[in-house]
Design an enzyme around this catalytic site. Structure first.
Site, short mmCIF file in Angstrom:
data_model
loop_
_atom_site.label_atom_id
_atom_site.label_comp_id
_atom_site.label_asym_id
_atom_site.label_seq_id
_atom_site.Cartn_x
_atom_site.Cartn_y
_atom_site.Cartn_z
N HIS A 1 4.83 -2.73 -13.24
CA HIS A 1 6.17 -2.57 -13.81
C HIS A 1 6.69 -3.97 -14.11
CE1 HIS A 1 10.08 -1.04 -14.75
NE2 HIS A 1 10.66 -1.44 -13.65
N TYR B 1 0.84 -1.20 0.00
CA TYR B 1 0.00 0.00 0.00
C TYR B 1 0.87 1.24 0.00
CZ TYR B 1 -4.42 2.46 0.79
OH TYR B 1 -5.55 3.24 0.65
N GLY B 2 1.75 1.31 -1.03
CA GLY B 2 2.59 2.49 -1.18
C GLY B 2 1.92 3.49 -2.09
N SER C 1 13.13 33.24 -23.42
CA SER C 1 13.59 34.35 -24.26
C SER C 1 14.21 33.82 -25.56
CB SER C 1 14.62 35.18 -23.51
OG SER C 1 15.83 34.44 -23.35
N GLU D 1 20.23 29.31 -11.03
CA GLU D 1 20.34 29.13 -12.47
C GLU D 1 20.38 27.67 -12.91
OE1 GLU D 1 19.84 31.47 -14.55
OE2 GLU D 1 19.73 32.94 -12.92
#
Length: 342
Positions: free
Chosen positions: A108, A25-26, A252, A227
């Site tokens: 998975h 139950y993750g 930009s 940055e």
């Protein structure tokens, strides 16, 4: 040709009369479990007592049981524990309770594809993999929407594996957005490659390398942090919402030109060769074997790497700067789980 399924292609009634057990139950277990329950599916939760996930399950109205009991009761057994734990759970708690006609479900493909779990031939084995964290799977479902999913069939013993998989996908909201058909190999290998080369390994090393380059050149660590790390979210949000070209139109013209003319000097021929080497390590099973051995031997390298990461100067600078940004702290409180956790 890729096949995509939607609501009209799936029928939740296929799951009527069947009980689905979710083991673990993750992040995904909670999201999928709650959605299944709200869709009228008979669900039982397995979670070991004593941990926070057990308490969360109880708060959500479940009565968690041990994995053995869940596997015994269920017709469909969904293993959502972390990759390195699944094989042991399967051998000790699930395998003894399998019988013809039952089904194993994964989100998975790691353990099936690399052979750590080898199910008997008389059961269905399939995958439903949401392309987002369990918290998003839940939130989108509650809002009447859905997270796209992958579906794959490894064994079709009953002849109904695809119908069962699509029913599960519909019950968690996946068919509202679309469910793409793939296979265990493709899902597993591309998932690992993305994590190692781009999303986690590549991005984190790029951030640290940029930070270190600026600091070593004499610039303030705070400026380097803003940055090279802080503004990553601005870029990834743009990419996520409208692709790389769309992101270019949000920055930009100077930044866009710098992207076109300098990016390939960072991700160059040598970098691409290394990517191919990493992909081959994944495809050959070398990485999977290394990771499973790492867990068997006490995670010495894993723990060392985590400690080194935590001690990096960018973490100290970032912790201080984030105190200035209340919106970041508030957002972190609302995050139930990271996208890569399973």
């Amino acid at each position: 040709m890729i096949k995509i399924y939607y609501d009209k292609d799936a029928d939740v009634n296929v799951l009527k009369g069947k009980r689905t057990a979710i083991i673990g139950y993750g992040i995904q277990g909670r999201g999928q479990g709650l959605n299944l329950r709200d869709s009228g599916v008979d669900v039982i939760i397995s979670q070991r007592p004593g941990g926070k996930n057990y308490d969360i399950a109880v708060e959500d109205g479940w009565k968690p049981v041990l994995a053995e009991e869940a596997a015994k009761q269920a017709d469909i057994i969904q293993i959502l524990a972390q990759d390195h734990l699944q094989a042991e759970i399967y051998e000790k708690s699930v395998k003894p309770h399998l019988r013809p006609g039952k089904a194993l479900l994964f989100s998975h493909g790691f353990n099936i594809h690399f052979g750590y779990i080898k199910p008997p031939k008389d059961i269905d084995v399939y995958m439903v993999a949401p392309k987002g964290p369990g918290s998003l799977v839940r939130n989108q479902y509650v809002e009447g929407k859905g997270v796209p999913c992958l579906v794959a069939i490894h064994q079709n013993a009953t002849g109904n594996a695809l119908k069962l998989a699509l029913a599960h996908a519909k019950a968690i909201g996946g068919t509202r957005a679309g469910v793409i058909e793939t296979n265990f190999r493709e899902e597993t290998e591309t998932d690992l490659f993305g994590e190692q080369v781009v999303l986690c390994g590549g991005l984190s090393e790029l951030i640290r390398a940029g930070f270190e380059t600026l600091v070593e050149a004499g610039y303030a660590p705070e400026m380097a942090y803003f940055e090279c790390l802080h503004e990553v979210k601005l870029i990834t949000d743009g990419v996520f919402e409208s692709g790389i070209s769309g992101m270019h139109r949000r920055v930009s013209d100077t930044a866009e030109y710098g992207d076109y003319t300098r990016g390939k000097r960072i991700i160059n021929k040598e970098t691409r060769q290394e990517m191919k080497k990493i992909l081959e390590e994944i495809r050959s099973g070398k990485f999977a074997k290394e990771w499973m051995e790492e867990n068997k031997t006490g995670r010495r390298n894993y723990n060392k790497c985590r400690e080194e990461c935590d001690k990096h100067p960018i973490e100290k600078v970032g912790a201080e700067l984030r105190k200035m940004m209340g919106w970041v702290i508030e957002a972190s409180k609302n995050v139930v789980g990271a996208g890569m956790k399973r």
